[in-house]
Design a protein around this motif. Structure first.
Motif, PDB file in Angstrom:
ATOM      1  N   PRO A 146       0.882  -1.401  -0.068  1.00 32.78           N
ATOM      2  CA  PRO A 146       0.151  -0.116   0.059  1.00 32.78           C
ATOM      3  C   PRO A 146       0.816   1.272   0.019  1.00 32.78           C
ATOM      4  O   PRO A 146       0.353   2.260  -0.059  1.00 32.78           O
ATOM      5  CB  PRO A 146      -0.714  -0.086   1.274  1.00 32.78           C
ATOM      6  N   ASP A 147       2.181   1.157   0.016  1.00 32.56           N
ATOM      7  CA  ASP A 147       3.007   2.271   0.045  1.00 32.56           C
ATOM      8  C   ASP A 147       2.661   2.790  -1.512  1.00 32.56           C
ATOM      9  O   ASP A 147       2.970   2.304  -2.276  1.00 32.56           O
ATOM     10  CB  ASP A 147       4.237   1.786   0.309  1.00 32.56           C
ATOM     11  N   PRO A 148       2.473   4.354  -1.736  1.00 30.45           N
ATOM     12  CA  PRO A 148       2.306   4.953  -2.857  1.00 30.45           C
ATOM     13  C   PRO A 148       3.650   4.866  -3.644  1.00 30.45           C
ATOM     14  O   PRO A 148       3.476   5.839  -4.677  1.00 30.45           O
ATOM     15  CB  PRO A 148       1.615   5.981  -2.484  1.00 30.45           C
ATOM     16  N   ALA A 149       4.763   4.746  -3.175  1.00 28.87           N
ATOM     17  CA  ALA A 149       5.994   5.134  -3.898  1.00 28.87           C
ATOM     18  C   ALA A 149       6.026   4.485  -5.392  1.00 28.87           C
ATOM     19  O   ALA A 149       6.623   5.293  -6.272  1.00 28.87           O
ATOM     20  CB  ALA A 149       7.391   4.328  -3.110  1.00 28.87           C
ATOM     21  N   ILE A 150       5.523   3.407  -5.563  1.00 29.76           N
ATOM     22  CA  ILE A 150       5.359   2.905  -6.983  1.00 29.76           C
ATOM     23  C   ILE A 150       3.865   2.381  -7.026  1.00 29.76           C
ATOM     24  O   ILE A 150       3.379   1.475  -6.142  1.00 29.76           O
ATOM     25  CB  ILE A 150       6.268   1.678  -7.120  1.00 29.76           C
ATOM     26  N   PRO A 151       3.066   2.971  -7.534  1.00 26.93           N
ATOM     27  CA  PRO A 151       1.549   2.916  -7.698  1.00 26.93           C
ATOM     28  C   PRO A 151       1.208   1.385  -8.132  1.00 26.93           C
ATOM     29  O   PRO A 151       2.025   0.723  -8.847  1.00 26.93           O
ATOM     30  CB  PRO A 151       0.961   3.860  -8.668  1.00 26.93           C
ATOM     31  N   GLN A 152      -0.153   0.886  -7.777  1.00 33.72           N
ATOM     32  CA  GLN A 152      -0.545  -0.253  -8.077  1.00 33.72           C
ATOM     33  C   GLN A 152      -0.391  -0.734  -9.690  1.00 33.72           C
ATOM     34  O   GLN A 152      -0.037  -1.928 -10.030  1.00 33.72           O
ATOM     35  CB  GLN A 152      -2.054  -0.528  -7.939  1.00 33.72           C
ATOM     36  N   GLN A 153      -0.426   0.447 -10.498  1.00 31.60           N
ATOM     37  CA  GLN A 153      -0.500   0.029 -11.850  1.00 31.60           C
ATOM     38  C   GLN A 153      -1.379  -0.575 -12.323  1.00 31.60           C
ATOM     39  O   GLN A 153      -2.209  -0.099 -13.358  1.00 31.60           O
ATOM     40  CB  GLN A 153       0.953  -0.655 -12.270  1.00 31.60           C
ATOM     41  N   ILE A 154      -1.939  -1.624 -11.798  1.00 33.84           N
ATOM     42  CA  ILE A 154      -3.235  -2.449 -12.247  1.00 33.84           C
ATOM     43  C   ILE A 154      -3.409  -3.551 -11.065  1.00 33.84           C
ATOM     44  O   ILE A 154      -2.521  -3.759 -10.638  1.00 33.84           O
ATOM     45  CB  ILE A 154      -3.216  -3.071 -13.688  1.00 33.84           C
ATOM     46  N   HIS A 155      -4.863  -3.789 -11.107  1.00 36.99           N
ATOM     47  CA  HIS A 155      -4.852  -4.966 -10.139  1.00 36.99           C
ATOM     48  C   HIS A 155      -6.331  -5.596 -10.804  1.00 36.99           C
ATOM     49  O   HIS A 155      -6.955  -5.029 -11.387  1.00 36.99           O
ATOM     50  CB  HIS A 155      -4.926  -4.750  -8.676  1.00 36.99           C
ATOM     51  N   LEU A 156      -6.489  -6.923 -10.280  1.00 40.56           N
ATOM     52  CA  LEU A 156      -7.688  -7.769 -10.613  1.00 40.56           C
ATOM     53  C   LEU A 156      -8.513  -8.163  -9.452  1.00 40.56           C
ATOM     54  O   LEU A 156      -7.546  -8.483  -8.355  1.00 40.56           O
ATOM     55  CB  LEU A 156      -7.446  -8.641 -11.424  1.00 40.56           C
ATOM     56  N   ASP A 157      -9.636  -8.301  -9.487  1.00 42.63           N
ATOM     57  CA  ASP A 157     -10.435  -8.633  -8.498  1.00 42.63           C
ATOM     58  C   ASP A 157     -11.078 -10.130  -9.222  1.00 42.63           C
ATOM     59  O   ASP A 157     -11.556 -10.174  -9.996  1.00 42.63           O
ATOM     60  CB  ASP A 157     -11.739  -7.992  -8.298  1.00 42.63           C
ATOM     61  N   VAL A 158     -10.757 -11.266  -8.445  1.00 45.15           N
ATOM     62  CA  VAL A 158     -10.766 -12.525  -8.814  1.00 45.15           C
ATOM     63  C   VAL A 158     -12.132 -13.031  -7.957  1.00 45.15           C
ATOM     64  O   VAL A 158     -11.696 -13.207  -6.583  1.00 45.15           O
ATOM     65  CB  VAL A 158      -9.477 -13.486  -8.990  1.00 45.15           C
ATOM     66  N   MET A 159     -13.294 -13.224  -8.261  1.00 46.00           N
ATOM     67  CA  MET A 159     -14.294 -13.850  -7.626  1.00 46.00           C
ATOM     68  C   MET A 159     -13.857 -15.299  -7.576  1.00 46.00           C
ATOM     69  O   MET A 159     -13.574 -16.142  -8.083  1.00 46.00           O
ATOM     70  CB  MET A 159     -15.693 -13.651  -8.076  1.00 46.00           C
ATOM     71  N   VAL A 160     -14.289 -15.903  -6.023  1.00 46.07           N
ATOM     72  CA  VAL A 160     -13.842 -17.302  -5.709  1.00 46.07           C
ATOM     73  C   VAL A 160     -15.134 -17.748  -4.899  1.00 46.07           C
ATOM     74  O   VAL A 160     -15.956 -16.803  -4.311  1.00 46.07           O
ATOM     75  CB  VAL A 160     -12.570 -17.369  -5.065  1.00 46.07           C
TER      76      VAL A 160
END
Length: 125
Positions: A64-78
């Protein structure tokens, strides 16, 4: 009227085939294209999906440190987060601090395992 239609969601990563293998196993979809610098995971070779493009200098996000942002993420339903947790660890995912069922894939991109919404059919049924 739309301008276009989603084709692939593309991840920069150092090893495209390794990333495609990870997501192929995570999502139960085949690898439908690969070369030295690019790989695709999709239902078939005429369907949009996830693509992985070689980036030798890719730096993993520091979420969660914003030094290098997420760029992209996926929500995977399970269907079951506990079962999915064990399976993604076996694939090479790393749990990330500060989040509920938040992980990093082998190249460091974050993704979340979310409970299947009531309106969605079972993932494995």
């Amino acid at each position: 009227m739309s301008i276009g239609r989603l084709h692939h969601v593309i991840f920069d990563c150092p090893e495209p085939l390794a990333m495609a293998t990870f997501y192929s196993q995570l999502l139960g979809a085949p690898i439908t294209y690969t070369d030295d610098d690019f790989a695709v995971v999709s239902v078939d070779n005429r369907t949009s999906g996830l693509a992985f493009q070689r980036s030798r200098d890719q730096r993993p996000p520091t979420w969660p440190d914003p030094a290098i942002p997420q760029q992209i993420h996926l929500d995977v339903m399970v269907d079951d987060q506990a079962v999915a947790h064990e399976r993604v660890l076996a694939l090479g995912a790393t749990p990330l601090p500060g989040g509920d069922h938040v992980y990093a894939d082998p190249a460091g991109h974050p993704f979340c395992l979310i409970p299947r919404p009531h309106w969605a059919p079972p993932v494995n049924g």
